[in-house]
Design an enzyme around this catalytic site. Sequence first.
Site, PDB file in Angstrom:
ATOM      1  N   ASP A 145       0.815  -1.224   0.000  1.00 17.70           N
ATOM      2  CA  ASP A 145       0.000   0.000   0.000  1.00 17.70           C
ATOM      3  C   ASP A 145       0.844   1.268   0.000  1.00 17.70           C
ATOM      4  O   ASP A 145       0.677   2.155   0.854  1.00 17.70           O
ATOM      5  CB  ASP A 145      -0.962  -0.006   1.209  1.00 17.70           C
ATOM      6  CG  ASP A 145      -1.906  -1.193   1.184  1.00 17.70           C
ATOM      7  OD1 ASP A 145      -1.806  -2.004   0.248  1.00 17.70           O
ATOM      8  OD2 ASP A 145      -2.733  -1.329   2.097  1.00 17.70           O
TER       9      ASP A 145
ATOM     10  N   TRP B 179       0.185 -14.097   4.249  1.00 13.51           N
ATOM     11  CA  TRP B 179      -0.406 -13.013   5.062  1.00 13.51           C
ATOM     12  C   TRP B 179      -1.890 -13.173   4.818  1.00 13.51           C
ATOM     13  O   TRP B 179      -2.364 -12.832   3.741  1.00 13.51           O
ATOM     14  CB  TRP B 179       0.122 -11.665   4.587  1.00 13.51           C
ATOM     15  CG  TRP B 179      -0.540 -10.444   5.169  1.00 13.51           C
ATOM     16  CD1 TRP B 179      -1.871 -10.144   5.197  1.00 13.51           C
ATOM     17  CD2 TRP B 179       0.124  -9.317   5.779  1.00 13.51           C
ATOM     18  NE1 TRP B 179      -2.083  -8.920   5.780  1.00 13.51           N
ATOM     19  CE2 TRP B 179      -0.870  -8.389   6.147  1.00 13.51           C
ATOM     20  CE3 TRP B 179       1.458  -9.009   6.044  1.00 13.51           C
ATOM     21  CZ2 TRP B 179      -0.570  -7.176   6.752  1.00 13.51           C
ATOM     22  CZ3 TRP B 179       1.748  -7.794   6.647  1.00 13.51           C
ATOM     23  CH2 TRP B 179       0.739  -6.886   7.009  1.00 13.51           C
TER      24      TRP B 179
HETATM   25  C1  GDL Z   1      -4.255  -4.828   2.931  1.00 13.19           C
HETATM   26  C2  GDL Z   1      -3.212  -4.440   3.904  1.00 13.19           C
HETATM   27  C3  GDL Z   1      -3.605  -4.773   5.331  1.00 13.19           C
HETATM   28  C4  GDL Z   1      -5.095  -4.587   5.560  1.00 13.19           C
HETATM   29  C5  GDL Z   1      -5.795  -5.547   4.621  1.00 13.19           C
HETATM   30  C6  GDL Z   1      -7.312  -5.586   4.743  1.00 13.19           C
HETATM   31  C7  GDL Z   1      -1.789  -6.379   3.297  1.00 13.19           C
HETATM   32  C8  GDL Z   1      -0.422  -6.884   2.984  1.00 13.19           C
HETATM   33  N1  GDL Z   1      -1.920  -5.048   3.561  1.00 13.19           N
HETATM   34  O1  GDL Z   1      -4.058  -4.733   1.758  1.00 13.19           O
HETATM   35  O2  GDL Z   1      -2.868  -3.928   6.177  1.00 13.19           O
HETATM   36  O3  GDL Z   1      -5.453  -4.844   6.863  1.00 13.19           O
HETATM   37  O4  GDL Z   1      -5.492  -5.197   3.299  1.00 13.19           O
HETATM   38  O5  GDL Z   1      -7.890  -4.350   4.479  1.00 13.19           O
HETATM   39  O6  GDL Z   1      -2.710  -7.137   3.312  1.00 13.19           O
END
Ligand code: GDL
Length: 474
Positions: free
Chosen positions: A147, A254
């Site tokens: 992001d 993740w």
């Molecule tokens: C994202 C963000 C995360 C966020 C999630 C859900 C990643 C690597 N980064 O893109 O911080 O909480 O979406 O909104 O997932």
Amino acid sequence: MDHSYGDPVFSHIDLIPLLTAELDFKFMNSDFLSGVIEGFYGTPWTPSERYMVLGWMQAWQLNTYLYAPKDDLKQRLLWREDYTVEEAALLKDLIDACQARGIRFVYALSPGLDIAYARDAEVDTLKRRMDQVRKLGGNHFALLFDDIPDSMREEDRVRFGSFAKAQCHVVNSLYRWIQQTSADDSRVLFCPTPYCGRMQRAGLGGDHYLEEIGTGLDSGIDVFWTGPEIISSEISVEHVESLSQTLKRQPLIWDNLHANDYDGTRFYCGPYSGRPLELRGAVRGILHNPNNEAPLNFVPWKTLSDYLRAETDWDPRVSYLGAMKTWHASFESAGSPISFEDLVLLGDCFYLPQEEGSEAAQLYIAARNWLTADVGDRQSKFETFRPLATRLRNVCAEIVNLKDRALFSALCRKTWDLREEMDLMLTCGRLMEADPNARLHSDFHLPGTYRGSMVDKLRGLLDQSEDGSFTATN
Ligand code: GDL
């Protein structure tokens, strides 16, 4: 960094002995990273919430906690600033608490909003920031580039030629420094700028970004991946295997399955699901970025733990019902008791982003069948809907009486909306019962106060169809 530090609060922890068994499963050993990312947008957890989370993790043998709250200013926007003495003391308490429970503490920095990759002083700043955390006892780190703006400074382009090479330079430099100066088992995790299949296809980060990461990033560094989407309802083995070829290593998942920071009206307490057991053998670990409201993650983490421990069979619904059974003990009410069946009905309404639990799905169908029925059939269809709707309405209303006030706070804004809808539908049903052609109205759902927000109005201007595309409403 954070709010008041009180004594650790171990609410729900009395449930833990029920859940703890001598566990020694392959996917729970310490090389395979399993656990929790505090990685959402929004208010970071309080110290007592973190202690509660760590207690659950310990009981369920989740071995890694990644500190990465997007809105700890010094984690992201102000990444160059050291913590104050008070903030550092709080962080030390957290690191100690992880160590006391055998949980790996990973500290993340997200410098990508404005780092000048070509300036060596920036790498030195990152070392200084990490060194402060090391002095507090932390020795695992993550560098996150999710992001961030997808454009390069001229000086970075001249020195590196691509985003991927610039990031490899910074992360490898830090990795080598950590290797030389830290404990042998220090891990370094990296989140790429495109971190899901959709972003990869869109070419985020530039041409050949992931290929360059694969060849340029030291092989000891773990690379995060959220699956085909940011919020992936499914992650297949084929998907990660083809990515592993590009990255020249297995990815570290993740998992945003239960993240709710993108919609404050929802939360997810459905089971960890949509991932075959074989996925565990195709990744370096699974870290879970959950609901913002810490108490609402009981079922997600218990079922994640079940998934990691499962040997040959895995039934998410069975795991869900088992976890709900234990969680039910936290729903003691100062008013009328909440039955297990009613809790499941409520949980099924807040199940997973793309899926309702079976009881919620049944309630929705009953509502639709009633409201679309011919006048002659309406009454009988309403009779199917009414008991379910009444139970749901009542359990939502009962949430205000929970003895566990942290759980009440986490739930009350979400269950309010659902209760409002049930009230409205039951009122309409009663009016239709008296007169099939009655004018439907409710004194508690008036224009402006009900569905009156700017967001609701704007939503009304664009319709989304099932393929995701939008059209202007007429
Ligand atoms: C994202 C963000 C995360 C966020 C999630 C859900 C990643 C690597 N980064 O893109 O911080 O909480 O979406 O909104 O997932």
